[in-house]
Design a protein around this motif. Sequence first.
Motif, PDB file in Angstrom:
ATOM      1  N   LEU A  30       0.847  -1.191   0.000  1.00  0.00           N
ATOM      2  CA  LEU A  30       0.000   0.000   0.000  1.00  0.00           C
ATOM      3  C   LEU A  30       0.882   1.239   0.000  1.00  0.00           C
ATOM      4  O   LEU A  30       1.660   1.453   0.936  1.00  0.00           O
ATOM      5  CB  LEU A  30      -0.899  -0.020   1.236  1.00  0.00           C
ATOM      6  CG  LEU A  30      -1.782  -1.274   1.371  1.00  0.00           C
ATOM      7  CD1 LEU A  30      -1.952  -1.665   2.827  1.00  0.00           C
ATOM      8  CD2 LEU A  30      -3.127  -1.072   0.718  1.00  0.00           C
ATOM      9  N   VAL A  31       0.760   2.070  -1.037  1.00  0.00           N
ATOM     10  CA  VAL A  31       1.665   3.202  -1.242  1.00  0.00           C
ATOM     11  C   VAL A  31       0.891   4.508  -1.058  1.00  0.00           C
ATOM     12  O   VAL A  31      -0.077   4.784  -1.787  1.00  0.00           O
ATOM     13  CB  VAL A  31       2.310   3.148  -2.641  1.00  0.00           C
ATOM     14  CG1 VAL A  31       3.383   4.227  -2.772  1.00  0.00           C
ATOM     15  CG2 VAL A  31       2.907   1.763  -2.919  1.00  0.00           C
ATOM     16  N   HIS A  32       1.325   5.312  -0.114  1.00  0.00           N
ATOM     17  CA  HIS A  32       0.602   6.513   0.299  1.00  0.00           C
ATOM     18  C   HIS A  32       0.758   7.673  -0.685  1.00  0.00           C
ATOM     19  O   HIS A  32       1.585   7.653  -1.605  1.00  0.00           O
ATOM     20  CB  HIS A  32       1.085   6.953   1.687  1.00  0.00           C
ATOM     21  CG  HIS A  32       2.539   7.336   1.724  1.00  0.00           C
ATOM     22  ND1 HIS A  32       3.006   8.548   1.275  1.00  0.00           N
ATOM     23  CD2 HIS A  32       3.635   6.662   2.175  1.00  0.00           C
ATOM     24  CE1 HIS A  32       4.318   8.603   1.427  1.00  0.00           C
ATOM     25  NE2 HIS A  32       4.726   7.476   1.971  1.00  0.00           N
ATOM     26  N   GLY A  33      -0.026   8.708  -0.435  1.00  0.00           N
ATOM     27  CA  GLY A  33      -0.012   9.909  -1.265  1.00  0.00           C
ATOM     28  C   GLY A  33       0.936  10.981  -0.748  1.00  0.00           C
ATOM     29  O   GLY A  33       1.668  10.798   0.231  1.00  0.00           O
ATOM     30  N   LEU A  34       0.902  12.120  -1.416  1.00  0.00           N
ATOM     31  CA  LEU A  34       1.779  13.249  -1.118  1.00  0.00           C
ATOM     32  C   LEU A  34       1.608  13.721   0.322  1.00  0.00           C
ATOM     33  O   LEU A  34       0.483  14.002   0.757  1.00  0.00           O
ATOM     34  CB  LEU A  34       1.469  14.395  -2.088  1.00  0.00           C
ATOM     35  CG  LEU A  34       2.291  15.675  -1.931  1.00  0.00           C
ATOM     36  CD1 LEU A  34       3.743  15.438  -2.329  1.00  0.00           C
ATOM     37  CD2 LEU A  34       1.686  16.803  -2.773  1.00  0.00           C
ATOM     38  N   THR A  35       2.699  13.806   1.048  1.00  0.00           N
ATOM     39  CA  THR A  35       2.849  14.244   2.446  1.00  0.00           C
ATOM     40  C   THR A  35       2.171  13.305   3.439  1.00  0.00           C
ATOM     41  O   THR A  35       2.082  13.622   4.620  1.00  0.00           O
ATOM     42  CB  THR A  35       2.384  15.698   2.701  1.00  0.00           C
ATOM     43  OG1 THR A  35       0.974  15.775   2.805  1.00  0.00           O
ATOM     44  CG2 THR A  35       2.913  16.645   1.646  1.00  0.00           C
ATOM     45  N   ASP A  36       1.717  12.127   2.983  1.00  0.00           N
ATOM     46  CA  ASP A  36       1.162  11.144   3.896  1.00  0.00           C
ATOM     47  C   ASP A  36       2.269  10.189   4.349  1.00  0.00           C
ATOM     48  O   ASP A  36       3.453  10.424   4.106  1.00  0.00           O
ATOM     49  CB  ASP A  36       0.020  10.375   3.229  1.00  0.00           C
ATOM     50  CG  ASP A  36      -1.173  11.255   2.902  1.00  0.00           C
ATOM     51  OD1 ASP A  36      -1.402  12.234   3.647  1.00  0.00           O
ATOM     52  OD2 ASP A  36      -1.861  10.988   1.904  1.00  0.00           O
ATOM     53  N   SER A  37       1.883   9.099   4.979  1.00  0.00           N
ATOM     54  CA  SER A  37       2.813   8.072   5.431  1.00  0.00           C
ATOM     55  C   SER A  37       2.060   6.752   5.420  1.00  0.00           C
ATOM     56  O   SER A  37       0.908   6.689   4.944  1.00  0.00           O
ATOM     57  CB  SER A  37       3.318   8.377   6.841  1.00  0.00           C
ATOM     58  OG  SER A  37       2.273   8.226   7.791  1.00  0.00           O
ATOM     59  N   GLU A 176       1.148  14.233  10.212  1.00  0.00           N
ATOM     60  CA  GLU A 176       2.079  13.547   9.307  1.00  0.00           C
ATOM     61  C   GLU A 176       2.558  14.500   8.210  1.00  0.00           C
ATOM     62  O   GLU A 176       3.732  14.515   7.850  1.00  0.00           O
ATOM     63  CB  GLU A 176       1.415  12.307   8.699  1.00  0.00           C
ATOM     64  CG  GLU A 176       1.147  11.192   9.685  1.00  0.00           C
ATOM     65  CD  GLU A 176       2.405  10.640  10.326  1.00  0.00           C
ATOM     66  OE1 GLU A 176       3.161   9.923   9.646  1.00  0.00           O
ATOM     67  OE2 GLU A 176       2.642  10.936  11.517  1.00  0.00           O
ATOM     68  N   SER A 177       1.640  15.313   7.684  1.00  0.00           N
ATOM     69  CA  SER A 177       2.032  16.288   6.658  1.00  0.00           C
ATOM     70  C   SER A 177       3.049  17.287   7.191  1.00  0.00           C
ATOM     71  O   SER A 177       3.953  17.718   6.470  1.00  0.00           O
ATOM     72  CB  SER A 177       0.802  17.035   6.141  1.00  0.00           C
ATOM     73  OG  SER A 177      -0.001  16.218   5.336  1.00  0.00           O
ATOM     74  N   LEU A 178       2.896  17.671   8.468  1.00  0.00           N
ATOM     75  CA  LEU A 178       3.795  18.669   9.049  1.00  0.00           C
ATOM     76  C   LEU A 178       5.185  18.115   9.324  1.00  0.00           C
ATOM     77  O   LEU A 178       6.114  18.883   9.583  1.00  0.00           O
ATOM     78  CB  LEU A 178       3.174  19.230  10.333  1.00  0.00           C
ATOM     79  CG  LEU A 178       1.926  20.088  10.100  1.00  0.00           C
ATOM     80  CD1 LEU A 178       1.290  20.464  11.427  1.00  0.00           C
ATOM     81  CD2 LEU A 178       2.276  21.343   9.299  1.00  0.00           C
ATOM     82  N   LYS A 179       5.350  16.800   9.234  1.00  0.00           N
ATOM     83  CA  LYS A 179       6.688  16.214   9.331  1.00  0.00           C
ATOM     84  C   LYS A 179       7.493  16.425   8.044  1.00  0.00           C
ATOM     85  O   LYS A 179       8.718  16.268   8.042  1.00  0.00           O
ATOM     86  CB  LYS A 179       6.596  14.706   9.612  1.00  0.00           C
ATOM     87  CG  LYS A 179       6.019  14.341  10.965  1.00  0.00           C
ATOM     88  CD  LYS A 179       5.949  12.814  11.111  1.00  0.00           C
ATOM     89  CE  LYS A 179       5.375  12.401  12.454  1.00  0.00           C
ATOM     90  NZ  LYS A 179       5.293  10.918  12.586  1.00  0.00           N
TER      91      LYS A 179
END
Length: 273
Positions: A30-37, A176-179
């Motif tokens: 499972l491959v996440h999206g932009l700025t996710d994890s 997660e995005s703020l990381k």
Amino acid sequence: MPTLHEVRIEGGARVPYARSGGRSGLPTILVHGLTDSWRSFEGVMARLPGHLPALAPTLRGHGDAARPAGPYDLPALAGEVLGLMDALAIDRAMVVGHSMGAAVSLRLAADHPDRVAGLALLGGFATLDGNPVAVELRAAVDGLVDPVDPGFAREFQASTLARPVPGAFLDMVVDESLKVPAFVWKAALAGLFATDTALDRVTAPTLILWGDRDALLPRAGQAALAAALTGASLVVFAGAGHGLHWEDPARTAAELARFHARLGEGAARRRAS
């Protein structure tokens, strides 16, 4: 609950990943999206059948992964998924991607068709060129500086939704995005504009999941994507947005489980013939 791990792939990069389910059978990545994890798929992993082996990596620059200077284009990100597979001795997998992750998954399937048994694309696309929403997002992202404004990150993630999600979950994805440092936001998004998903080289059976209230990707683009991929099927989530797997993780998991079962049945028929 998924268990957390990490591997060192060829070249020494560290790839964190979450794992759930069994240890035998066709793995699902499972491959996440932009700025996710990996946590983007936490709800889906919790609802997949218990026997189904599932792994969710966190790509470079995102979450708790390393933050190299680059590159962040599709070949580099697809290479990390391939590196994970190599490190864990996974010959073939069903690869699932959301948004940026869908583009990464397409590129992996194009470059290494022998390693991808099937593709599932959630909010996928052939290109972002000429997409006015994506162009506007890129202009805003190009102006980001560190630390990234929490209000911007929240607006970005909320814009992917057409229906409410639990507040604690939205808080988590914003955190997660703020990381993600500003240069990764910029480089990863630029990579999506600059790099070909190479649809003409994709041969894997493909499932396309799309929410009909997706503010980024219109239906015409989904129909074109399905037409460009041999044997692809499009499943529409009525009332869902771009983050359909957040809004309806149970249905997403059920659709993925059915697709996984079909891939297994197809492989069994080929072995018997």
